[in-house]
Design a protein around this motif. Structure first.
Motif, PDB file in Angstrom:
ATOM      1  N   ASN A  59      -7.028  10.803   4.412  1.00 48.49           N
ATOM      2  CA  ASN A  59      -6.589  12.040   3.770  1.00 48.49           C
ATOM      3  C   ASN A  59      -5.200  12.477   4.217  1.00 48.49           C
ATOM      4  O   ASN A  59      -4.581  13.295   3.556  1.00 48.49           O
ATOM      5  N   VAL A  60      -4.676  12.050   5.379  1.00 45.54           N
ATOM      6  CA  VAL A  60      -3.341  12.420   5.865  1.00 45.54           C
ATOM      7  C   VAL A  60      -2.607  11.141   6.218  1.00 45.54           C
ATOM      8  O   VAL A  60      -3.066  10.380   7.069  1.00 45.54           O
ATOM      9  N   SER A  61      -1.485  10.895   5.548  1.00 44.05           N
ATOM     10  CA  SER A  61      -0.765   9.649   5.810  1.00 44.05           C
ATOM     11  C   SER A  61       0.152   9.763   7.019  1.00 44.05           C
ATOM     12  O   SER A  61       0.496   8.748   7.624  1.00 44.05           O
ATOM     13  N   ASP A  87       1.413  13.873   2.821  1.00 45.49           N
ATOM     14  CA  ASP A  87       0.436  13.219   1.946  1.00 45.49           C
ATOM     15  C   ASP A  87      -0.990  13.664   2.250  1.00 45.49           C
ATOM     16  O   ASP A  87      -1.914  12.844   2.334  1.00 45.49           O
ATOM     17  N   ALA A  88      -1.146  14.940   2.422  1.00 41.46           N
ATOM     18  CA  ALA A  88      -2.523  15.436   2.573  1.00 41.46           C
ATOM     19  C   ALA A  88      -3.173  15.457   1.201  1.00 41.46           C
ATOM     20  O   ALA A  88      -2.629  16.050   0.272  1.00 41.46           O
ATOM     21  N   ASP A  89      -4.344  14.748   1.078  1.00 42.93           N
ATOM     22  CA  ASP A  89      -5.002  14.692  -0.228  1.00 42.93           C
ATOM     23  C   ASP A  89      -5.507  16.066  -0.630  1.00 42.93           C
ATOM     24  O   ASP A  89      -6.012  16.829   0.189  1.00 42.93           O
ATOM     25  N   SER A 154      -4.099  17.472  -5.993  1.00 43.97           N
ATOM     26  CA  SER A 154      -2.732  17.034  -5.707  1.00 43.97           C
ATOM     27  C   SER A 154      -2.527  16.861  -4.216  1.00 43.97           C
ATOM     28  O   SER A 154      -3.121  17.577  -3.396  1.00 43.97           O
ATOM     29  N   ASN A 155      -1.670  15.851  -3.841  1.00 48.28           N
ATOM     30  CA  ASN A 155      -1.301  15.668  -2.445  1.00 48.28           C
ATOM     31  C   ASN A 155      -0.226  16.689  -2.050  1.00 48.28           C
ATOM     32  O   ASN A 155       0.567  17.136  -2.894  1.00 48.28           O
ATOM     33  N   HIS A 156      -0.159  17.017  -0.740  1.00 47.67           N
ATOM     34  CA  HIS A 156       0.786  18.020  -0.250  1.00 47.67           C
ATOM     35  C   HIS A 156       1.517  17.529   0.979  1.00 47.67           C
ATOM     36  O   HIS A 156       0.942  16.863   1.827  1.00 47.67           O
ATOM     37  N   ASP A 157       2.818  17.883   1.064  1.00 46.55           N
ATOM     38  CA  ASP A 157       3.603  17.777   2.293  1.00 46.55           C
ATOM     39  C   ASP A 157       3.906  19.208   2.730  1.00 46.55           C
ATOM     40  O   ASP A 157       4.511  19.978   1.959  1.00 46.55           O
TER      41      ASP A 157
END
Length: 940
Positions: A59-61, A87-89, A154-157
């Motif tokens: 879930n977190v890149s 890239d948090a899902d 959506s993914n988040h930074d």
């Protein structure tokens, strides 16, 4: 989706150092430590990367963590911890994910709990979707719940910044302390240092520094990189150490607030803003007196440089000896508190001594406003004493009094009994000045409540409302905690009397020097005189019959004298004059009075417009008689020469016109011409003009001319105040003059018409003095020539003005005419008779001609010179018998010098006439005495 960060902070005053402060260190241990810390940072980054790679969940890149360094020795400092999540899902459901921040490495520091307001989140690619939903501080760990409001997958930074507040007072140095953050199985660590700067203060961006400071270390910048941002000193670099005159204001490195390396600081002036020394009653005795009844005193100080250095206190005795250790209870320095208190042991202070208490910075900041001092007198006298400035006073004088020997802040009643007070409002016996808190009527007595301030309480007594007698002034013990606005007679018992003094009050005196004797209506006069001390203002009252009336407003007394200059006391339009009683002739009674005397003032202290004779007599006053006389006109000189005035000359007039601002000189020509001139009257009531041009405004023909000098009378108006039925304004008078010159009138008609509007008008008191002369060509004649060995004397008559003309005589024909030379004269009287004497030394017998010349006219005379004229005649003495012996003659007095003949008046009347015409200052109208005067005219 919901994401959370968990962690905990302990510690106050962590010093932000995201980039590590870049400061040049000269000591070798700083260089070694810098290399060591750099290696740790590289290793820390590598280790952090490994940890993230090894533990990241799907879930977190990527997860990043950084923390600022912390400096010891600060009571309140902030540390920013930054968590970067990439890239948090997203999540389609409203699940809550938590970021856990482990701050147990800071457990040695005391911290404040983190709340929602200490956490900020920034969503890099989906702005506004993410928010901090909850923050839980569990001590070593902080849980931060991040909520995704859209939950659309959506993914988040995003970045989360956590602000920790620490107290690093007493903390030791720590290297590579570590925080850990975990989210969705991914984790990251960051190291930071708890640093000790030996003897130096670490300055971070946003901190304040002070003029005069030294030993400063700047986080990440050098001081010379910082420049003044605004004002007249914009661009001026910051110096190190900071000079005491470094311009105050903001300084920065010019990178801009958006730049991560931006640095700013503010230079301030170090100040101690307040210094109080409080006795046990809470009264400030700084620069005052404290009694030994107090066991201790608190020294309270307000100051602004607590983050820079500590505050110190020093106590010195009268000789300058430092006695701090003996009299200060506890530590003589204080730090990190803008409101600081020191305690003085009063028992350790010597009675009768004066001590100086000094507070200032204990290192660099001991100059200018960063130091302050106060004196403290120690007294063992606990008995209140009353002292009067003087034992005797003139009624109206303000008498000061002082209370000493009482504790600072105490409030004492001072009393004057109502039987000694003449005013209805007894409290007016005291002035509410100095240390007087309030003045009240307590059981009909006047009571002033006075506070002891600076070792004494001062006030004033208003003797103007006291009897002229012996006045007892009584001091009572302090009223304790009672309110002086309500404290009653219970505090005025005889057993509470502390002291009493007696004041002798005597009557004052006023004297009037001017006006005195007589006064001419309308004239300016001075009002002046003297007054005894205590009389502050005076006023004049006037009485004809019945009561006195207020004549003047108040006149200030300065240094026991008063004066108002150039006042027309008969004119109530003057600012100072309140009544027009003196506008009529008569004998009046004048009283000069003390304007503050209650006998002639109302309840509000205002002068009575009308006062009875008994009121005036009872007040401080002196009375006089003043004779008021009517205005008059006296013409002393008119330059009519031999009954004539030459048409090339100006006329001179001078005289006296009391009560007038100007007079008018008018000419009535033989063909009806009418010309008017104004002559001003000076402050001495005198007028003079030697350049009056006959016919200067309107044409006057040659011939018999009537002239008048005119003034208005006492009423100050032309005639009855009207001309041709209209108000006699200047414009109306000018129109009248122009109309007369336009009409075809005879001289007598002009005289009659002018007289009807002025001196002969109904109710007129106008005054005019008239003259008559022949207005003609310039004429100078030779009437007689007398020859002798002493000279040739030529005598003649002229109509020229001696001030403007020279008559020159010379021989123009004859055997030795040139030997006579030339002689001139400008001396003759109003009869016009002149003479000169020419040289006769070289004359020969024969016929001669002499000529006179006045510049406009000439005349000649022929005469014969004989041998006999030129021969000195001597008498042959007769033989006489030898004188018999006689007594020596007695001495005779030398002949007294005779006065030169006075100038003679021009023909015509020179006494004032009530039926002569005239006008105001600018325009005057005149009239003859009538046909009788014309019949008596002189002709040459």
């Amino acid at each position: 989706m919901a994401i959370a960060v968990r962690g905990y902070h302990r510690g106050k005053s962590l010093s932000p150092s995201d980039t590590k402060y870049d400061t040049t260190m000269t000591e070798s241990n700083y260089k070694v430590r810098s290399l060591f810390l750099a290696a740790l940072m590289v290793f820390g980054i590598f280790a952090g990367t490994v940890a993230i790679t090894g533990t990241a969940a799907a879930n977190v890149s990527d997860l990043g963590l950084s923390a600022e360094d912390v400096q010891t020795g600060q009571s309140s400092a902030t540390q920013t911890v930054t968590i970067d999540v990439n890239d948090a899902d997203g999540d389609d459901s409203d699940a809550s994910n938590i970021i856990n921040l482990d701050v147990s490495a800071a457990s040695s520091l005391k911290s404040e709990a983190v709340t929602d307001s200490d956490v900020e989140i920034t969503d890099s690619n989906q702005g506004g979707d993410l928010s901090v939903d909850d923050v839980t501080d569990n001590g070593d760990n902080i849980d931060i719940t991040v909520d995704d409001s859209n939950a659309d997958g959506s993914n988040h930074d995003y970045t989360v910044e956590v602000t920790l507040t620490h107290d690093t007072t007493g903390a030791g140095e720590v290297t590579d302390a570590s925080y850990t953050a975990t989210v969705d199985g991914a984790s990251a660590s960051a190291t930071f240092d708890i640093t000790v700067v030996d003897g130096k203060r670490l300055i971070q961006s946003g901190d304040s520094i002070f003029q005069g400071e030294s030993d400063l270390v700047y986080d990440g910048v050098q001081p010379e990189e910082l420049e003044r941002t605004a004002g007249s000193d914009e661009g001026l670099p910051l110096e190190d150490p900071i000079p005491t005159n470094q311009p105050t204001g903001s300084y920065d490195n010019g990178l801009g607030t958006e730049d991560a390396d931006y640095f700013t600081t503010t230079v301030q002036t170090p100040r101690i803003t307040d210094l109080e020394i409080l006795n046990q009653g809470g009264a400030d005795v700084a620069d005052g007196t404290i009694s030994t009844n107090n066991e201790e005193a608190d020294v309270n100080v307000d100051w602004n440089f607590e983050n820079a250095e500590s505050l110190s206190i020093t106590v010195e005795d009268e000789s300058g000896l430092d006695v701090t250790n003996a009299v200060v209870d506890g530590d003589d320095t204080a730090a990190s508190d803008t409101n600081t208190e020191f305690v003085l042991d009063v028992d350790a202070l010597d009675s009768g001594e004066e001590y100086t208490v000094i507070v200032e910075g204990n290192d660099d900041l001991d100059f200018g406003e960063a130091t302050r001092s106060a004196t403290l007198n120690v007294s063992s006298d606990d008995t209140a004493t009353l002292t009067l400035d003087q034992d005797e006073a003139t009624r109206g004088e303000d008498v000061g009094y002082e209370i000493t020997g009482a504790d600072e802040g105490d409030i004492h009643p001072v009393v004057i009994e109502n039987s000694d007070i003449t005013a209805d409002d007894v409290e007016t016996a005291f002035r509410n000045v100095g240390d007087t808190v309030t003045v009240r009527n307590v059981d009909d007595d006047a009571v002033a409540f006075v506070e002891i301030d600076g070792g004494a309480g001062v006030g004033q007594i208003e003797t103007g409302v006291l009897d002229e007698s012996s006045i007892d002034v009584t001091l009572y013990s302090d009223i304790g905690d009672a309110d002086p606005e309500t404290a009653g007679a219970e505090y005025l018992d005889s057993e509470d009397e502390a002291d009493e003094q007696t004041l002798e009050v005597t009557e004052g005196a006023v004297e009037l020097t001017s006006p005195s004797g007589s006064y001419v209506i309308g004239t300016e006069t001075d009002i002046n005189g003297t007054a005894t001390e205590g009389v502050e203002d005076v006023a004049l009252y006037v009485r004809d019959e019945g009561d006195y009336k207020q004549l003047t407003k108040t006149i200030n007394v300065d240094d026991e004298s008063f004066e108002e200059e150039d006042i027309v006391i008969s004119d109530d339009t003057e600012d100072l004059i309140e009544d027009d009683t003196l506008s009529l002739p008569g004998t009046y009674r004048i009283a000069i009075v003390d304007a503050d005397d209650p006998e002639i003032t109302d309840d509000d202290g205002n002068l009575l417009e009308t006062a009875g004779t008994s009121d005036i007599s009872s007040a401080v006053n002196t009375q006089y008689s003043l004779r008021v006389v009517d205005t008059n006109l006296s013409v002393d000189y008119v330059s009519i020469i031999n009954g004539q005035v030459a048409d090339v000359d100006n006329l001179e007039v001078r005289g006296v016109a009391p009560g007038q601002s100007d007079v008018s000189v008018s000419f009535y020509g033989p063909r009806g011409g009418y010309d008017v001139h104004s002559v001003s009257v000076d402050s001495n009531s005198e007028f003079e003009d030697d350049s009056i041009a006959i016919g200067g405004n309107y044409d006057i023909s040659q011939g018999e001319v009537v002239m008048s000098v005119y003034s208005q009378g006492r009423d100050g108006v032309v005639g009855n105040g009207q001309i041709n039925g209209e108000t006699a304004t200047e414009e109306a008078q000018q129109d009248f003059i122009e109309q007369i010159n336009e009409d075809s009138l005879t001289q007598q008609q002009v005289l009659d018409r002018v007289a009807s509007e002025t001196t002969e008008d109904t109710g007129s008191d106008d005054i005019a003095v008239t003259y008559q002369f022949r207005y003609t060509d310039a004429q100078t004649s030779i009437d007689n020539v007398d020859v002798s060995p002493d000279g040739v004397t030529i005598e003649g008559v002229t109509n020229r003005q001696p001030d403007d003309t020279d008559i020159t005589v010379e021989g123009v024909d004859g055997p030795a005419a040139a030997s006579m030379g030339i002689e001139s004269t400008d001396e003759w009287g109003t009869d016009g008779q002149w003479n000169v004497t020419l040289n006769a030394d070289d004359l020969e017998p024969g016929n001669y001609t002499v000529e006179s010349d006045d510049g406009d006219s000439t005349d000649i005379a022929t005469f014969q010179v004989t041998e006999e004229d030129l021969t000195e005649v001597t008498e042959t003495p007769m033989e006489t018998e030898a004188p018999t012996e006689t007594e020596a003659p007695t001495e005779t007095e030398a002949p007294t010098e005779t006065e030169a003949p006075a100038e003679t008046e021009a023909p015509g009347t020179d006494t004032p006439s009530e039926d002569q015409p005239g006008f105001t200052a600018l325009i005057a109208l005149v009239a003859l005495l009538g046909a009788a005067l014309l019949a008596a005219r002189r002709r040459d």
